[in-house]
Write a protein that holds these residues in place. Structure first.
Motif, PDB file in Angstrom:
ATOM      1  N   PHE A 112       0.768  -1.038   0.195  1.00  7.27           N
ATOM      2  CA  PHE A 112      -0.022  -0.160  -0.159  1.00  7.27           C
ATOM      3  C   PHE A 112       0.980   1.074  -0.224  1.00  7.27           C
ATOM      4  CE2 PHE A 112      -2.326  -3.186   1.580  1.00  7.27           C
ATOM      5  CZ  PHE A 112      -4.023  -3.255   1.161  1.00  7.27           C
ATOM      6  N   GLY A 113       1.977   1.169  -0.913  1.00  9.07           N
ATOM      7  CA  GLY A 113       2.604   2.878  -0.812  1.00  9.07           C
ATOM      8  C   GLY A 113       3.778   2.252   0.385  1.00  9.07           C
ATOM      9  N   GLY A 114       4.395   1.927   0.904  1.00  4.84           N
ATOM     10  CA  GLY A 114       5.683   2.024   0.956  1.00  4.84           C
ATOM     11  C   GLY A 114       5.581   2.777   2.660  1.00  4.84           C
ATOM     12  N   GLU A 115       6.333   2.565   3.173  1.00  2.00           N
ATOM     13  CA  GLU A 115       6.494   2.887   5.059  1.00  2.00           C
ATOM     14  C   GLU A 115       5.999   4.333   5.304  1.00  2.00           C
ATOM     15  OE1 GLU A 115      10.185   1.651   5.985  1.00  2.00           O
ATOM     16  OE2 GLU A 115      10.105  -0.337   5.424  1.00  2.00           O
ATOM     17  N   THR A 116       6.554   5.124   4.242  1.00  2.00           N
ATOM     18  CA  THR A 116       6.427   7.007   4.516  1.00  2.00           C
ATOM     19  C   THR A 116       4.617   6.903   4.337  1.00  2.00           C
ATOM     20  OG1 THR A 116       6.061   7.082   2.161  1.00  2.00           O
ATOM     21  CG2 THR A 116       8.510   7.688   3.315  1.00  2.00           C
ATOM     22  N   ASN A 117       4.111   5.729   4.009  1.00  2.00           N
ATOM     23  CA  ASN A 117       2.432   5.798   4.250  1.00  2.00           C
ATOM     24  C   ASN A 117       1.619   5.283   5.567  1.00  2.00           C
ATOM     25  OD1 ASN A 117       2.367   7.363   2.159  1.00  2.00           O
ATOM     26  ND2 ASN A 117       1.300   5.458   0.574  1.00  2.00           N
ATOM     27  N   ILE A 118       2.496   4.754   6.196  1.00  2.00           N
ATOM     28  CA  ILE A 118       2.485   4.279   7.603  1.00  2.00           C
ATOM     29  C   ILE A 118       2.394   5.067   8.753  1.00  2.00           C
ATOM     30  CG2 ILE A 118       2.251   2.462   9.612  1.00  2.00           C
ATOM     31  CD1 ILE A 118       3.031   0.690   7.051  1.00  2.00           C
ATOM     32  N   LEU A 119       1.299   5.110   9.131  1.00  2.00           N
ATOM     33  CA  LEU A 119       1.161   6.921  10.020  1.00  2.00           C
ATOM     34  C   LEU A 119       1.520   6.527  12.106  1.00  2.00           C
ATOM     35  CD1 LEU A 119      -2.230   8.694   8.883  1.00  2.00           C
ATOM     36  CD2 LEU A 119       0.330   9.215   8.416  1.00  2.00           C
ATOM     37  N   SER A 120       1.274   4.795  11.833  1.00  2.00           N
ATOM     38  CA  SER A 120       1.226   4.541  13.153  1.00  2.00           C
ATOM     39  C   SER A 120       1.474   3.282  12.907  1.00  2.00           C
ATOM     40  CB  SER A 120       0.542   5.035  14.412  1.00  2.00           C
ATOM     41  OG  SER A 120      -1.361   4.500  14.348  1.00  2.00           O
TER      42      SER A 120
END
Length: 184
Positions: A112-120
């Motif tokens: 789903f678009g990479g680690e930078t998309n994970i908020l928490s």
């Protein structure tokens, strides 16, 4: 092993929804703690924050800043602002659950678009079964694409299969059976 791994996805829409979800995940809602809720506050010390800011407000601010950087100052009213994943395990397993939940988070990032998309990402050990909440900003090419990422019934089935093959099966876990339809 005959244990089942569960993965659930939910679209989050509406003003302030990321803050509300993050407040639950970071255990900042006092009404959920204690006798009336499922959370055992004495075991909340066992919870683990895998990624993201320290506070729920920090998580909401991160989402707002990522959107602003992409040029999204005011999302549409019906926009999917986040997708929340919940990964759950039976309580009786004896393998490294933190490692398992890190692998779940890595699957979300890859799909789903990479680690930078994970908020928490927060692992909870203070309820009946260990589980992990991952909040994802559904950003791709500078736009929110939550409905496309989430998909319809076929795509959800594909997400479930992908998760099982990439993560759960490696730990010897069974795939959860789909809920029967109303016709069934």
């Amino acid at each position: 092993m005959n244990a089942t791994a569960f993965m659930r996805m939910e679209k989050l829409k509406g003003a302030g929804i990321i803050l509300v979800a993050a407040r639950h995940n970071r255990r900042e809602i006092a009404a959920e703690l204690g006798a009336a809720g499922n959370i055992d506050p004495a075991r909340s010390l066992l919870n683990v924050r895998l990624v993201g800011p320290d506070s729920a407000q920090g998580v909401a601010n991160l989402a707002r800043e990522l959107m602003r950087t992409a040029g999204i100052d005011k999302p549409r009213k019906d926009a999917v602002l986040a997708i929340e994943f919940m990964f759950s395990l039976p309580g009786h397993l004896s393998f490294d659950s933190i490692g398992y939940f890190r692998d779940c988070m890595a699957w979300v990032a890859a799909r789903f678009g990479g680690e930078t998309n994970i908020l928490s990402a927060d692992v909870h050990f203070d309820e009946a079964q260990p589980h992990c909440h991952v909040l994802l900003l559904p950003m791709c090419d500078g736009t929110l694409q939550g409905s496309d990422m989430y998909g319809g019934p076929r795509k959800l089935e594909d997400h479930q299969m992908s998760f099982h093959e990439a993560v759960a099966a490696r730990y010897g876990l069974c795939r959860a059976r789909p809920k029967p339809s109303a016709a069934e």
